[in-house]
Design an enzyme around this catalytic site. Structure first.
Site: not given
Ligand code: GLA
Length: 720
Positions: A479, A546
Site C-alpha cells: 500500500d 477504496d
Molecule cells: C488503504 C487501502 C485499503 C486498506 C487501508 C489500510 O486505504 O486502500 O484497502 O488496505 O489502506 O489502512
C-alpha cells in the site's frame, strides 16, 4: 513485421499488421517524422514534407522583383522525432539539457543506428520485454554539448504498440543538468482530434472525459509523487468520428509510478505534438561526466478500430510483455480481505472466526490487512515497525488455521511510509522526508520514508524479509497511502528526490520479488492512486479503488478498462447494501475477484449467493476474464447502462455483464455483442436458447424488460 532502413533515402520503417511508422534522417542529421498510421506501401517522402508556397518566405528585392529568402526563415514546422530546444521550434521540447555556462540549447543529430531482434529491459526501471519484438536503437549527438542520446523504438509482433526509451550519456567531463527529459514524442500533421483522459479522486478513479483539442496546450499531469488518483498516466487521442469499434486512435502511456506529464500541443501549423515524460516541475537532475540517465519507458499505441483496438493492444502488452509474475496467467485464488470487515479492530480470536467463515464462503486466500504490526491499534502509529504485534495477535496460529482449512495466507505492508509515533521514527527521524527545520505535513498521520536513501531500502528489505521468511506467506498487499510533499531528503538533491524515491521503491520491489518469486503481490495506493504500468510490472493486480459501492464501481472499472486488463483490477464483493450479494458478485467478477466484509454476519442466503458467484469464477474466470478479450458495450459515462463482455481467446466462451442505473420501463433494448465467432453457435444463460455468433452480434440479447434500478445481469455464452 519488421524494422527496415532504406539507406538511399535515409528512411526507417517500423511496420506490423497494425501500422507503419516512418521517419527520415535529414541532410542536417535531424530525425524527421514522416508518417504514423495504418500500413502503407512505398511513397515519395517529399510528398509528405512539402508544405507549399509560403508568403512569409518571400520578399521584394531592390529591383522590385519578388524573391524567396535563401535562409530557412521558418525551419520550425517539420514533424520531429526529438525536437530541438532553444532554436526555432517553439512547440515544446522533449529534452532540455543545461550545459556549462548555463546553455540550454539542445539539438540532437544522427550518429549511428542498429536494428536487432528482442527487447532489452531497462537497468534501473521497470520496462516491457519479450521475444516477439524487434528494436531500433539510434545514437544521436547534441550539437550544443557533449552528451549523446540513445533513442530506441521497439516493435511488437502482434500489438499496435511502439515502446520508446531514451538514455542520455554525458560523454564530457563537466556535469550536465537534465531540466526536462521526455520518454516519447509524437508529431502529427493534423489537429482535428479529441482527447480522452482519465481523471479522478480518491474513490472516483479514472473517470473518462472526452474533450475536443483546441489551439494551444493541454496537459495531464501528476506532481503528487505518485501517478495519482487525479490523472492517470494514459490518454487517447482520436479522430472526431472514432468510437469504441471504429476510427483512428492513438494512445500514450508510461511505465512509471512517479510524477509525469503528458502534454498535447496544437500550434499555428495545426501540428499536434504529444510529449510524455517525467513531470519537469521539481525535476533537475545532474549527470556527471561519464555517467548516464535512463528515462522511463514510453508507450505509443495505434488503432484503426477505435478504443477497443487500443485496449486490446494495451491489455495484451501488459499481460504478455510487462507483468513479471510467473503465475499471472493462472487462475488466482478467491481472495478474502479483512479490511472492510474489521479495520484495525481485531484479535486472534476474532480473526480465527473470520477465517472459518471465509472458508465457508469459498475463500482460498485469507488476507490480513492493516493492523498486524507494531502497536497498530490506530492508524496514527507504527508504520515502519514491521514486527508482529504479538500483544494483539498470534500470527503463527492464524496462518496454521488458514492452512488447516486449505487456505493460503497473505499480509499487508505499507513500506514507503513512517508514522512519527513509531520506534523507527524515534530512532531515525532523518529517515522521513523533510528538512527537519520546517514543519512536515502529516497526511493520514504519516510521513513519507526516504527510499532515495539506500540505507532505508536495506532496512525495509531486512524487516520485510524477516516477516516473509518467518511466516508462510503467499500474498503481499503493498500500500501507499499519501501524496508526497516536503521532498527534501537526506541523500538526494531537491530536483532529483521525486525520481530517486521511486527508483528506491523499485529497487526494494525488485529485491523482494527476486527473493520471493512465488508470492503474489497486489498494489494499492489509497485504492487506485498508483494504477500504472510501472506498478503492474511488479504487481499483476492492483486494488482499483477504496470505493466498493458497486454502482460507483461500474464507472471506475469501466474507466480503468481502457488501459488496463481485467486481470489487473482488484475488485471485491463488499458489504455495501445497495445491491444483493449476487449482483455485487457479478460486478466483482469483472476484475480479479475477492470478498471483503465481516463474513461472520452473512446469512445463509447471502452465503449461497456468494458461493454461486464463486462457481462461475472457478469455471470461467481464467479463460474468459483473466486471459480473454474485453469489449465495452455500453458506457455508464454516456447513458444509463454499463455493459462489458469478455471472450476467451479461442472464442468458445464469453461472459456478459449488463447493469442499469436508474429505473426504466419496458422498451426495446437489444444488447449487441462483440468478438464472437460468426460461424459458431452459442448457448446463452439468459433465455437458455442457442443462436449463431452472427445473431448475437447483429440482433443481440433481448433485454426489453422492466428494469429496476441497479438491476444487473450476468449472461454466460458457451459454444454449443
Ligand atoms: C488503504 C487501502 C485499503 C486498506 C487501508 C489500510 O486505504 O486502500 O484497502 O488496505 O489502506 O489502512
Amino acid at each position: 513485421m519488421g524494422i527496415s532502413y532504406d539507406e538511399q533515402n535515409s528512411i526507417f520503417r517500423l511496420e506490423n499488421d497494425f501500422f507503419s511508422y516512418i521517419f527520415q534522417i535529414t541532410e542536417k542529421g535531424i530525425l524527421r517524422h514522416l508518417y504514423f498510421g495504418g500500413r502503407i506501401g512505398e511513397f515519395d517522402p517529399s510528398s509528405l514534407t512539402d508544405l507549399g508556397w509560403d508568403w512569409s518566405r518571400t520578399y521584394l528585392d531592390a529591383d522590385g522583383a519578388e524573391k524567396i529568402y535563401a535562409d530557412n526563415y521558418y525551419n520550425d514546422r517539420s514533424l520531429a522525432e526529438a525536437a530541438s530546444h532553444g532554436l526555432m521550434d517553439k512547440s515544446g521540447a522533449p529534452f532540455i539539457v543545461k550545459k556549462k555556462g548555463g546553455v540550454t540549447a539542445t539539438s540532437f543529430v544522427y550518429e549511428s543506428h542498429r536494428i536487432y531482434n528482442g527487447k532489452p529491459e531497462l537497468s534501473t526501471l521497470p520496462s516491457t520485454h519479450g521475444e516477439n519484438a524487434q528494436t531500433l536503437e539510434l545514437i544521436l549527438k547534441d550539437i550544443y554539448g557533449e552528451e549523446k542520446l540513445l533513442l530506441s523504438y521497439t516493435l511488437f509482433e502482434n500489438l499496435g504498440v511502439i515502446a520508446r526509451n531514451s538514455v542520455i550519456f554525458n560523454c564530457g567531463k563537466e556535469d550536465i543538468v537534465l531540466e526536462k527529459i521526455c520518454s516519447l514524442e509524437l508529431d502529427l500533421p493534423e489537429s482535428n482530434f479529441d482527447l480522452i483522459h482519465f481523471h479522478g479522486d480518491w474513490c472516483l478513479e479514472r473517470f473518462a472525459e472526452r474533450k475536443p483539442l483546441s489551439n494551444g496546450n493541454f496537459s495531464v499531469a501528476s506532481n503528487m509523487g505518485r501517478s495519482s488518483h487525479e490523472e492517470n498516466p494514459f490518454a487517447i487521442l482520436c479522430a472526431k468520428n472514432a468510437d469504441e469499434f471504429s476510427g483512428e486512435a492513438y494512445a500514450f502511456s508510461f511505465v512509471y509510478s512517479g510524477n509525469f506529464r503528458l502534454s498535447v500541443n496544437v500550434d499555428k501549423w495545426r501540428r499536434t505534438r504529444v510529449l510524455m515524460g517525467i513531470n519537469e516541475e521539481d525535476f533537475s537532475y545532474t549527470v556527471r561526466g561519464g555517467e548516464k540517465f535512463e528515462a522511463p519507458e514510453g508507450i505509443i499505441v495505434y488503432s484503426r478500430e477505435g478504443f477497443n483496438g487500443i485496449s486490446h493492444s494495451m491489455h495484451d502488452l501488459i499481460r504478455d510483455n510487462l507483468i513479471k509474475f510467473k503465475n499471472a496467467k493462472s487462475l488466482r485464488p478467491v481472495l478474502f480481505n479483512s479490511w472492510e470487515g474489521c479495520y484495525l479492530d481485531f484479535d486472534t480470536q476474532s480473526i480465527l472466526g473470520y477465517i472459518e467463515n471465509a472458508a465457508d464462503i469459498g475463500a482460498e486466500l485469507f488476507v490480513l490487512d492493516d493492523g498486524w504490526f507494531g502497536r497498530r491499534d490506530t492508524d496514527s502509529r507504527s508504520l515502519g515497525d514491521w514486527f508482529v504485534a504479538d500483544y494483539k495477535i498470534n500470527l503463527k496460529k492464524i496462518i496454521e488455521k488458514c492452512h488447516s482449512l486449505n487456505m493460503k495466507f497473505g499480509i499487508w505492508f505499507e513500506p514507503e511510509m513512517i508514522n512519527p509515533d513509531s520506534d523507527l521514527y524515534r530512532a531515525r527521524p532523518d529517515y522521513a522526508l523533510g528538512d527537519g527545520k520546517h514543519e512536515r505535513t502529516l497526511s493520514r498521520h504519516q510521513l513519507v520514508i526516504d527510499t532515495a536513501n539506500d540505507e532505508v531500502v536495506d532496512l525495509l528489505f531486512e524487516r520485510m524479509s524477516a516477516i516473509l521468511d518467518g511466516y508462510d506467506i503467499d500474498y503481499v498487499k503493498w500500500d501507499h497511502n499519501r501524496n508526497i510533499g516536503e521532498i527534501t531528503g537526506s541523500r538526494a538533491e531537491y530536483g532529483e528526490t521525486y525520481h530517486r524515491l521511486i527508483l528506491g521503491t523499485y529497487k526494494l520491489l525488485d529485491r523482494l520479488q527476486k527473493k520471493y518469486p512465488d508470492i503474489l503481490f497486489e498494489g494499492c495506493a489509497s485504492g487506485g492512486g498508483r494504477f500504472d504500468l510501472g506498478m503492474l510490472y511488479y504487481h499483476p493486480q492492483i486494488w482499483t479503488s477504496d470505493e466498493t459501492d458497486p454502482v460507483q464501481r461500474l464507472f471506475i472499472q469501466y474507466g480503468t478498462s481502457y488501459a488496463y486488463p481485467l486481470s489487473a483490477m482488484g475488485s471485491h464483493i463488499s458489504k455495501n447494501p445497495i445491491m444483493s450479494y449476487k449482483d455485487k458478485g457479478k460486478i466483482a467478477l469483472f476484475g480479479t475477484y475477492g470478498i471483503e466484509m465481516n463474513p461472520c454476519l452473512l446469512t445463509r442466503e447471502e452465503r449461497d449467493e456468494v458461493k454461486e458467484i464463486n462457481a462461475v469464477y472457478k469455471k470461467y474466470h481464467r479463460d474468459v476474464i483473466l486471459n480473454g478479450d474485453l469489449y465495452r458495450l455500453r458506457s455508464p459515462f454516456e447513458g444509463n447502462y454499463m455493459s462489458l463482455m469478455s471472450v476467451s481467446k479461442d472464442r468458445n466462451k464469453a461472459l456478459v455483464l449488463f447493469a442499469n442505473i436508474l429505473k426504466e420501463n419496458n422498451r426495446y433494448r437489444f444488447l449487441k455483442l462483440q468478438g464472437l465467432d460468426r460461424n459458431k453457435k452459442y448457448s446463452n444463460s439468459l433465455d437458455g436458447k442457442i443462436y449463431g455468433g452472427d445473431y448475437y452480434m447483429q440482433v443481440g440479447l433481448n433485454l426489453s424488460v422492466w428494469l429496476d434500478e441497479f438491476k444487473t445481469y450476468l449472461v454466460v455464452l458457451e459454444e454449443a
